[in-house]
Design an enzyme around this catalytic site. Structure first.
Site, PDB file in Angstrom:
ATOM      1  N   ALA A   1      36.178  41.314  35.828  1.00  0.00           N
ATOM      2  CA  ALA A   1      37.302  42.295  36.301  1.00  0.00           C
ATOM      3  C   ALA A   1      38.338  42.268  35.150  1.00  0.00           C
ATOM      4  CB  ALA A   1      37.673  42.172  37.452  1.00  0.00           C
TER       5      ALA A   1
ATOM      6  N   ASP B   1      29.235  42.785  28.234  1.00  0.00           N
ATOM      7  CA  ASP B   1      30.458  43.531  28.579  1.00  0.00           C
ATOM      8  C   ASP B   1      29.906  44.675  29.525  1.00  0.00           C
ATOM      9  OD1 ASP B   1      32.234  45.616  28.482  1.00  0.00           O
ATOM     10  OD2 ASP B   1      33.018  45.477  26.510  1.00  0.00           O
TER      11      ASP B   1
ATOM     12  N   MET C   1      37.837  32.325  35.992  1.00  0.00           N
ATOM     13  CA  MET C   1      38.057  31.179  36.632  1.00  0.00           C
ATOM     14  C   MET C   1      37.078  31.259  37.902  1.00  0.00           C
ATOM     15  SD  MET C   1      41.835  30.488  38.629  1.00  0.00           S
ATOM     16  CE  MET C   1      41.644  32.148  39.775  1.00  0.00           C
TER      17      MET C   1
ATOM     18  N   TYR D   1      46.140  48.371  39.890  1.00  0.00           N
ATOM     19  CA  TYR D   1      44.788  47.259  39.776  1.00  0.00           C
ATOM     20  C   TYR D   1      44.277  47.381  41.281  1.00  0.00           C
ATOM     21  CZ  TYR D   1      42.969  42.833  40.890  1.00  0.00           C
ATOM     22  OH  TYR D   1      42.135  41.924  41.354  1.00  0.00           O
TER      23      TYR D   1
END
Ligand SMILES: NC(=O)c1ccc[n+]([C@@H]2O[C@H](COP(=O)([O-])OP(=O)(O)OC[C@H]3O[C@@H](n4cnc5c(N)ncnc54)[C@H](OP(=O)(O)O)[C@@H]3O)[C@@H](O)[C@H]2O)c1
Length: 294
Positions: free
Chosen positions: A65, A43, A19, A130
């Site tokens: 991420a 990657d 995004m 996270y």
């Protein structure tokens, strides 16, 4: 000191298919040459590939991420491999070539029990996996790139493209008469386009030698709750905001706990001469109208 020609800067964007990555690529094209590396192309956990990809670039912006906050709770090691160890690999590659690194991080490094905006030097104390995984990445950048590492913590991102809170509200508005949204989490809804512009300005300033390395808080000015944001989405989209009803985090449990207070202070942008972002509501209006925030 030689002042680099900023217009010809070579940027590498990792996570370019995400995004934020998509907006970074578009915005940075006005600031130089951009290599857009989505996950299929690079990657970031592949150390050799990272070293090869970083070579030849002046600034690397890492927007790749593990962003599934709830899934990170069940597999913290996998989240840390991407958000922590891979970031160390990027930092090492930048140290080897002399590139600057802008690492995108998160408000979730904080516990959320503050009552005033977190300054950049507040002590992190993440309350979920996270947040811990992103903090590993931050620490790697600070340790491995003390003179060329930039950490931009952001929060509550949305864009007209992609899956995010704003597009979810617009979808739910079509499917349901009322929508229940939590009133007890406070933060700064941030349009990816505004953040991309701020990151571009930071990268330019870094190349000019005008931006001290370290932590910056890349969020909208002002603050609201998810409930406040949902009501604003309804209002801006021309719908009745009273269709949004308040609920609590207690009634809306999720695997990963969320910080209650995620408001970040913006004091350090002044040092880099980079303007603050617009107020969150103006960003939302502009994002939904498809134009730049004032
Ligand atoms: N969204 C938010 O509200 C928010 C809040 C605070 C901070 N942030 C931070 O902002 C940054 C951008 O987030 P976003 O919202 O744009 O997330 P996003 O849409 O999920 O984008 C992340 C991108 O990273 C890619 N990726 C995952 N693992 C990778 C790997 N090993 N190598 C290369 N690419 C990989 C993903 O690819 P796949 O889709 O193929 O997995 C995805 O395209 C992240 O650093 C995130 O932690 C986001």
């Amino acid at each position: 000191m030689r002042v680099p020609d900023v217009v010809s800067a070579r940027w590498l964007v990792t996570g370019a298919g995400g995004m934020l990555g998509r907006d970074l690529v578009e915005v940075l094209r006005e600031h130089g040459e951009v290599t857009a590396a989505d996950r299929a192309r690079l990657d970031i956990t592949d150390t050799d590939a990272v070293a090869g990809a970083v070579a030849g670039h002046d600034v690397v912006v890492n927007a790749a991420a593990w962003t599934d906050v709830d899934a990170a709770e069940a597999d913290e090691a996998a989240a840390t491999a991407v958000n922590g160890h891979a970031v160390a690999g990027l930092a090492r590659a930048c140290a080897a070539t002399g590139a600057k690194l802008v690492q995108i991080s998160t408000d979730y490094v904080f516990s959320g029990d503050a009552t005033e905006p977190y300054p950049e030097d507040a002590e992190p104390a993440p309350i979920n996996a996270y947040g811990r995984s992103k903090l590993v990445g931050e620490r790697a950048v600070r340790e491995l790139l003390p003179h060329a590492g930039y950490i931009v913590r952001t929060a509550w991102l949305y864009a007209p493209h992609g899956r995010n809170f704003v597009t979810t509200m617009l979808r739910l508005a079509k499917e349901r008469e009322t929508v229940a949204v939590v009133t007890d989490q406070r933060g700064q809804p941030t349009w990816t386009r505004e953040l991309a512009q701020q990151v571009a300005a930071l990268g330019d300033a870094a190349l000019r030698g005008a931006a001290p390395p370290g932590i910056y808080h890349g969020t909208a000015t002002g603050q609201t709750t998810w409930y406040g944001l949902a009501r604003a989405v309804f209002t801006v989209a021309g719908m009745d905001p009273t269709r949004v009803r308040g609920t609590t985090s207690e009634a809306f449990r999720r695997p990963a706990p969320r910080p209650a207070y995620s408001v970040l202070g913006h004091g350090r942008w002044r040092l880099a001469g980079v303007p603050l972002q617009a107020i969150w509501r103006d960003q939302l209006i502009a994002a939904l109208a498809g134009r730049s925030a004032p």
